[in-house]
Design a protein around this motif. Structure first.
Motif, PDB file in Angstrom:
ATOM      1  N   GLU A  80     -17.448 -47.035  23.924  1.00 15.87           N
ATOM      2  CA  GLU A  80     -17.277 -45.861  23.059  1.00 15.87           C
ATOM      3  C   GLU A  80     -18.080 -46.061  21.782  1.00 15.87           C
ATOM      4  N   VAL A  81     -18.947 -45.101  21.487  1.00 20.08           N
ATOM      5  CA  VAL A  81     -19.763 -45.169  20.273  1.00 20.08           C
ATOM      6  C   VAL A  81     -19.402 -44.058  19.289  1.00 20.08           C
ATOM      7  N   GLY A  82     -18.578 -43.122  19.721  1.00 18.85           N
ATOM      8  CA  GLY A  82     -18.169 -42.048  18.829  1.00 18.85           C
ATOM      9  C   GLY A  82     -17.045 -41.232  19.413  1.00 18.85           C
ATOM     10  N   ARG A  83     -16.293 -40.621  18.517  1.00 22.64           N
ATOM     11  CA  ARG A  83     -15.178 -39.752  18.899  1.00 22.64           C
ATOM     12  C   ARG A  83     -15.164 -38.600  17.910  1.00 22.64           C
ATOM     13  N   ILE A  84     -15.107 -37.400  18.447  1.00 17.08           N
ATOM     14  CA  ILE A  84     -15.110 -36.209  17.604  1.00 17.08           C
ATOM     15  C   ILE A  84     -13.838 -35.423  17.898  1.00 17.08           C
ATOM     16  N   GLN A  85     -13.166 -35.028  16.827  1.00 15.69           N
ATOM     17  CA  GLN A  85     -11.908 -34.304  16.956  1.00 15.69           C
ATOM     18  C   GLN A  85     -12.092 -32.865  16.491  1.00 15.69           C
ATOM     19  N   PRO A  86     -11.303 -31.957  17.033  1.00 13.37           N
ATOM     20  CA  PRO A  86     -11.399 -30.561  16.589  1.00 13.37           C
ATOM     21  C   PRO A  86     -10.892 -30.404  15.156  1.00 13.37           C
ATOM     22  N   GLN A  87     -11.359 -29.358  14.489  1.00 11.61           N
ATOM     23  CA  GLN A  87     -10.867 -29.083  13.133  1.00 11.61           C
ATOM     24  C   GLN A  87      -9.499 -28.418  13.183  1.00 11.61           C
ATOM     25  N   SER A  88      -9.301 -27.556  14.174  1.00 16.64           N
ATOM     26  CA  SER A  88      -8.000 -26.898  14.324  1.00 16.64           C
ATOM     27  C   SER A  88      -7.224 -27.612  15.423  1.00 16.64           C
ATOM     28  N   SER A  89      -6.402 -26.892  16.140  1.00 15.67           N
ATOM     29  CA  SER A  89      -5.602 -27.518  17.193  1.00 15.67           C
ATOM     30  C   SER A  89      -6.429 -27.880  18.420  1.00 15.67           C
ATOM     31  N   SER A  90      -7.588 -27.221  18.607  1.00 17.40           N
ATOM     32  CA  SER A  90      -8.428 -27.514  19.777  1.00 17.40           C
ATOM     33  C   SER A  90      -9.854 -27.044  19.530  1.00 17.40           C
ATOM     34  N   PHE A  91     -10.772 -27.606  20.303  1.00 16.98           N
ATOM     35  CA  PHE A  91     -12.155 -27.160  20.232  1.00 16.98           C
ATOM     36  C   PHE A  91     -12.286 -25.723  20.728  1.00 16.98           C
ATOM     37  N   VAL A  92     -11.415 -25.307  21.637  1.00 19.34           N
ATOM     38  CA  VAL A  92     -11.435 -23.924  22.120  1.00 19.34           C
ATOM     39  C   VAL A  92     -11.168 -22.990  20.951  1.00 19.34           C
ATOM     40  N   ASP A  93     -10.154 -23.302  20.135  1.00 20.64           N
ATOM     41  CA  ASP A  93      -9.858 -22.474  18.957  1.00 20.64           C
ATOM     42  C   ASP A  93     -10.995 -22.529  17.945  1.00 20.64           C
ATOM     43  N   ASP A  94     -11.575 -23.729  17.745  1.00 20.40           N
ATOM     44  CA  ASP A  94     -12.714 -23.856  16.833  1.00 20.40           C
ATOM     45  C   ASP A  94     -13.860 -22.957  17.289  1.00 20.40           C
ATOM     46  N   PHE A  95     -14.137 -22.953  18.589  1.00 20.52           N
ATOM     47  CA  PHE A  95     -15.221 -22.149  19.151  1.00 20.52           C
ATOM     48  C   PHE A  95     -14.932 -20.664  18.966  1.00 20.52           C
ATOM     49  N   LYS A  96     -13.703 -20.251  19.279  1.00 17.73           N
ATOM     50  CA  LYS A  96     -13.337 -18.835  19.148  1.00 17.73           C
ATOM     51  C   LYS A  96     -13.402 -18.372  17.700  1.00 17.73           C
ATOM     52  N   ASN A  97     -12.972 -19.221  16.779  1.00 18.32           N
ATOM     53  CA  ASN A  97     -12.925 -18.837  15.369  1.00 18.32           C
ATOM     54  C   ASN A  97     -14.301 -18.783  14.720  1.00 18.32           C
ATOM     55  N   ASP A  98     -15.183 -19.746  15.043  1.00 16.56           N
ATOM     56  CA  ASP A  98     -16.515 -19.785  14.431  1.00 16.56           C
ATOM     57  C   ASP A  98     -17.413 -20.730  15.231  1.00 16.56           C
ATOM     58  N   ALA A  99     -17.994 -20.193  16.293  1.00 10.40           N
ATOM     59  CA  ALA A  99     -18.815 -21.016  17.184  1.00 10.40           C
ATOM     60  C   ALA A  99     -20.016 -21.613  16.444  1.00 10.40           C
ATOM     61  N   ASP A 100     -20.634 -20.853  15.565  1.00 11.02           N
ATOM     62  CA  ASP A 100     -21.808 -21.368  14.844  1.00 11.02           C
ATOM     63  C   ASP A 100     -21.456 -22.581  13.996  1.00 11.02           C
ATOM     64  N   SER A 101     -20.330 -22.510  13.308  1.00  7.69           N
ATOM     65  CA  SER A 101     -19.884 -23.628  12.474  1.00  7.69           C
ATOM     66  C   SER A 101     -19.574 -24.849  13.336  1.00  7.69           C
ATOM     67  N   LEU A 102     -18.939 -24.628  14.485  1.00  9.33           N
ATOM     68  CA  LEU A 102     -18.625 -25.732  15.391  1.00  9.33           C
ATOM     69  C   LEU A 102     -19.907 -26.380  15.899  1.00  9.33           C
ATOM     70  N   ILE A 103     -20.872 -25.590  16.310  1.00  6.71           N
ATOM     71  CA  ILE A 103     -22.132 -26.127  16.818  1.00  6.71           C
ATOM     72  C   ILE A 103     -22.829 -26.944  15.736  1.00  6.71           C
ATOM     73  N   GLU A 104     -22.817 -26.455  14.519  1.00  8.44           N
ATOM     74  CA  GLU A 104     -23.420 -27.205  13.406  1.00  8.44           C
ATOM     75  C   GLU A 104     -22.685 -28.527  13.177  1.00  8.44           C
TER      76      GLU A 104
END
Length: 108
Positions: free
Chosen positions: A71-95
């Motif tokens: 393991e070289v990295g671990r990324i966690q969602p900002q909200s409860s899930s990446f699905v919610d992050d994507f729905k709320n602001d996909a551009d911000s998540l991609i960045e």
């Protein structure tokens, strides 16, 4: 990014429609989860100029492992899930995923 990887909710809807036309049973959550993982994988493949690291789900986290399986990295969602992050602001998540890639690759 590949045309096959949805980068917003409109593209998710288009991909869902394509699956339905082919008779495949896929829900919105699965399409978004695959998109988020595939976006991060594409960033790593581009940064490393080839497919050396793998991106996989570990619960709600995305885990990056190197060619040796470490393991070289671990990324966690900002909200409860990446699905919610994507729905709320996909551009911000991609960045955020792009920035996380640079940090993980640059930290080695």
């Amino acid at each position: 990014m590949s045309v096959e990887i949805p980068e917003n909710m409109e593209e998710v809807a288009m991909q869902l429609a394509q699956h339905q036309v082919r008779g495949e049973q896929v829900d919105e959550k699965a399409v978004i989860q695959n998109a988020v993982r595939d976006i991060l994988q594409a960033f790593f493949d581009e940064a490393l100029e080839g497919h050396y690291d793998d991106v996989k789900w570990d619960g709600d986290d995305l885990v990056v492992t190197d060619i040796m399986g470490d393991e070289v990295g671990r990324i966690q969602p900002q909200s409860s899930s990446f699905v919610d992050d994507f729905k709320n602001d996909a551009d911000s998540l991609i960045e955020r995923l792009e920035n996380a890639t640079a940090k993980i690759v640059g930290g080695r």
